[in-house]
Design a protein around this motif. Structure first.
Motif, mmCIF file in Angstrom:
data_model
loop_
_atom_site.group_PDB
_atom_site.id
_atom_site.type_symbol
_atom_site.label_atom_id
_atom_site.label_comp_id
_atom_site.label_asym_id
_atom_site.label_seq_id
_atom_site.Cartn_x
_atom_site.Cartn_y
_atom_site.Cartn_z
ATOM 1 N N ARG A 1 0.922 -1.087 0.015
ATOM 2 C CA ARG A 1 0.006 0.022 0.161
ATOM 3 C C ARG A 1 0.810 1.267 0.029
ATOM 4 O O ARG A 1 0.386 2.415 0.273
ATOM 5 N N LEU A 2 2.111 1.184 -0.334
ATOM 6 C CA LEU A 2 3.179 2.444 -0.374
ATOM 7 C C LEU A 2 2.771 3.302 -1.549
ATOM 8 O O LEU A 2 3.009 4.293 -1.548
ATOM 9 N N CYS A 3 2.153 2.674 -2.562
ATOM 10 C CA CYS A 3 2.179 3.239 -4.117
ATOM 11 C C CYS A 3 0.733 4.043 -4.205
ATOM 12 O O CYS A 3 0.263 4.255 -5.282
ATOM 13 N N MET A 4 0.114 4.254 -2.848
ATOM 14 C CA MET A 4 -1.507 4.782 -3.115
ATOM 15 C C MET A 4 -1.037 6.006 -3.546
ATOM 16 O O MET A 4 -0.170 6.880 -3.397
ATOM 17 N N VAL A 5 -2.058 6.455 -4.316
ATOM 18 C CA VAL A 5 -2.337 7.775 -5.137
ATOM 19 C C VAL A 5 -3.654 8.245 -4.906
ATOM 20 O O VAL A 5 -4.570 7.630 -4.556
ATOM 21 N N GLU A 6 -4.001 9.442 -5.095
ATOM 22 C CA GLU A 6 -5.096 10.186 -5.064
ATOM 23 C C GLU A 6 -5.652 10.323 -6.601
ATOM 24 O O GLU A 6 -5.093 10.746 -7.501
ATOM 25 N N ILE A 7 -6.878 10.103 -6.593
ATOM 26 C CA ILE A 7 -7.620 10.166 -8.077
ATOM 27 C C ILE A 7 -9.117 11.065 -7.841
ATOM 28 O O ILE A 7 -9.723 10.756 -6.762
ATOM 29 N N ASP A 8 -8.975 12.000 -8.511
ATOM 30 C CA ASP A 8 -10.062 12.955 -8.368
ATOM 31 C C ASP A 8 -11.379 12.332 -8.586
ATOM 32 O O ASP A 8 -11.770 11.255 -9.409
ATOM 33 N N GLY A 9 -12.339 12.751 -7.591
ATOM 34 C CA GLY A 9 -13.725 11.762 -7.851
ATOM 35 C C GLY A 9 -13.672 10.628 -6.756
ATOM 36 O O GLY A 9 -14.913 9.960 -6.968
ATOM 37 N N ASN A 10 -12.782 10.132 -6.263
ATOM 38 C CA ASN A 10 -12.624 8.808 -5.481
ATOM 39 C C ASN A 10 -12.045 9.274 -4.171
ATOM 40 O O ASN A 10 -11.004 9.721 -3.967
ATOM 41 N N ASN A 11 -12.787 8.970 -3.112
ATOM 42 C CA ASN A 11 -12.509 9.466 -1.632
ATOM 43 C C ASN A 11 -11.088 8.854 -1.213
ATOM 44 O O ASN A 11 -10.562 8.972 -0.431
ATOM 45 N N ARG A 12 -11.035 7.482 -1.838
ATOM 46 C CA ARG A 12 -10.437 6.311 -1.256
ATOM 47 C C ARG A 12 -9.100 6.558 -2.100
ATOM 48 O O ARG A 12 -8.801 6.637 -3.308
ATOM 49 N N LEU A 13 -7.972 6.268 -1.308
ATOM 50 C CA LEU A 13 -6.694 6.318 -2.220
ATOM 51 C C LEU A 13 -6.634 4.945 -2.751
ATOM 52 O O LEU A 13 -7.168 3.902 -2.326
ATOM 53 N N GLN A 14 -5.780 4.765 -3.967
ATOM 54 C CA GLN A 14 -5.925 3.811 -4.674
ATOM 55 C C GLN A 14 -4.383 3.358 -5.167
ATOM 56 O O GLN A 14 -3.267 4.205 -5.269
ATOM 57 N N PRO A 15 -4.232 2.028 -5.099
ATOM 58 C CA PRO A 15 -2.913 1.254 -5.260
ATOM 59 C C PRO A 15 -2.485 1.670 -6.829
ATOM 60 O O PRO A 15 -3.014 1.062 -7.455
ATOM 61 N N ALA A 16 -1.245 2.330 -7.102
ATOM 62 C CA ALA A 16 -1.051 2.630 -8.278
ATOM 63 C C ALA A 16 -0.464 1.353 -9.225
ATOM 64 O O ALA A 16 -0.684 1.241 -10.203
ATOM 65 N N CYS A 17 -0.018 0.537 -8.511
ATOM 66 C CA CYS A 17 0.505 -0.617 -9.186
ATOM 67 C C CYS A 17 -0.550 -1.578 -9.581
ATOM 68 O O CYS A 17 -0.167 -2.618 -10.539
ATOM 69 N N VAL A 18 -1.705 -1.435 -9.325
ATOM 70 C CA VAL A 18 -2.916 -2.375 -9.639
ATOM 71 C C VAL A 18 -3.979 -1.572 -10.318
ATOM 72 O O VAL A 18 -4.996 -2.287 -10.459
ATOM 73 N N THR A 19 -3.950 -0.546 -10.138
ATOM 74 C CA THR A 19 -5.013 0.337 -10.785
ATOM 75 C C THR A 19 -4.713 0.793 -12.322
ATOM 76 O O THR A 19 -3.582 1.477 -12.415
ATOM 77 N N ARG A 20 -5.495 0.649 -13.154
ATOM 78 C CA ARG A 20 -5.022 0.804 -14.717
ATOM 79 C C ARG A 20 -5.484 2.193 -15.177
ATOM 80 O O ARG A 20 -6.402 2.972 -14.297
ATOM 81 N N VAL A 21 -4.801 2.914 -15.881
ATOM 82 C CA VAL A 21 -5.120 4.021 -16.204
ATOM 83 C C VAL A 21 -6.324 4.261 -17.056
ATOM 84 O O VAL A 21 -6.891 3.322 -17.410
ATOM 85 N N GLU A 22 -7.042 5.600 -16.686
ATOM 86 C CA GLU A 22 -8.557 5.592 -17.528
ATOM 87 C C GLU A 22 -8.283 6.976 -18.288
ATOM 88 O O GLU A 22 -7.834 7.740 -17.939
ATOM 89 N N GLU A 23 -9.164 6.992 -19.203
ATOM 90 C CA GLU A 23 -9.404 8.252 -19.977
ATOM 91 C C GLU A 23 -9.855 9.190 -19.079
ATOM 92 O O GLU A 23 -10.900 9.211 -18.322
ATOM 93 N N ASN A 24 -9.173 10.483 -19.044
ATOM 94 C CA ASN A 24 -9.694 11.711 -18.445
ATOM 95 C C ASN A 24 -9.376 11.605 -16.782
ATOM 96 O O ASN A 24 -9.748 12.279 -15.979
#
Ligand code: SF4
Ligand code: SF4
Ligand code: FES
Length: 241
Positions: free
Chosen positions: A50-73
């Motif tokens: 869980r060290l790679c957590m990032v913030e994504i607009d519109g999502n209150n929960r931090l997300q792990p960058a290593c298992v979250t795919r990029v999305e348009e916009n």
């Protein structure tokens, strides 16, 4: 087939990345640092540290960058006071849970945990140390497992299963009593599946796995072998043509 490309915003900059990329891959492609411990190029992802957590607009929960795919916009932030606080807390908890005495460690100066500790500004640990009574398994002819320094990243489990195909390692127990085991919790030296290849010792980010006879601070781990094997597999270089 040409892969679809996604456009997203990373720390205020517009970037593009193949649709199959994770946020971590896209960030690295654009020289943006995100701390990682369980991730290692060439191994499958487990999203454990869980060290790679990032913030994504519109999502209150931090997300792990290593298992979250990029999305348009998508709008992603890899650094913020909240993220820095969170990452520092994880590293402090790892230090408090294990028995990391860097001054007597074989990888002192070459340890990924230590390096991230510096990067997140960990100048002391705010939590009580657990001082757990953890074991050292020196039963293998060539290698040692020191549970005191294990951060349960599972790299050893994955490299042994996915690259060496021996599947000597596993994770056992729950919560604070979780630990790595060899061959159904036999001493490593008694393992019948271990081929003594040493790959697990090389991928381990800390001094939890190391070669016997290495003095304090002497061990820096060369992980280049992993990329050679993965590339060769992708190109079928081992198949007689
Ligand atoms: S030395 Fe090789 S075979 Fe043995 S446990 Fe490590 S990775 Fe697996
Ligand atoms: S022994 Fe090393 S590679 Fe294996 S889980 Fe522990 S820290 Fe990770
Ligand atoms: S690197 Fe992403 S969870 Fe460990």
């Amino acid at each position: 087939m040409v892969e679809e490309i996604k456009t997203l915003t990373l720390n205020g900059e517009m970037i593009s990345a193949p649709a199959s990329s994770t946020i971590l891959e896209a960030a690295r492609e654009h020289n943006v640092y995100i701390p990682t411990l369980c991730h290692l190029d060439g191994l499958s992802e487990v999203g454990a540290c869980r060290l790679c957590m990032v913030e994504i607009d519109g999502n209150n929960r931090l997300q792990p960058a290593c298992v979250t795919r990029v999305e348009e916009n998508m709008v992603v932030k890899t650094t913020s006071p909240r993220l820095n606080k969170y990452r520092r807390m994880i590293i402090e908890l790892l230090f408090a849970e294990g028995n990391h005495i860097c001054s007597v460690c074989v990888v002192n100066g070459h340890c990924e945990l230590q390096e991230i500790g510096y990067k997140v500004g960990m100048d002391h640990v705010r939590f009580d140390y657990l001082h757990q009574d953890k074991k050292v398994d020196a039963s293998h002819d060539r290698f040692v497992l020191d549970h005191n320094r294990c951060v349960l990243c599972q790299r050893c489990v994955r490299v042994c299963d996915e690259i060496e195909a021996a599947h000597t390692w596993d994770i056992a127990g729950r919560g604070i009593d979780t630990f790595v085991i060899t061959d159904l919790a036999m001493p490593w030296g008694a393992s019948t599946s271990c081929t003594s290849c040493g790959k697990c010792t090389l991928v381990c980010p800390t001094g939890a796995l190391f070669e016997k006879g290495k003095p304090v601070t002497s061990l820096s781990k060369n992980r280049d072998f992993l990329q050679y094997i993965v590339n060769a597999r992708e190109k079928n270089e081992w198949i007689k043509k």
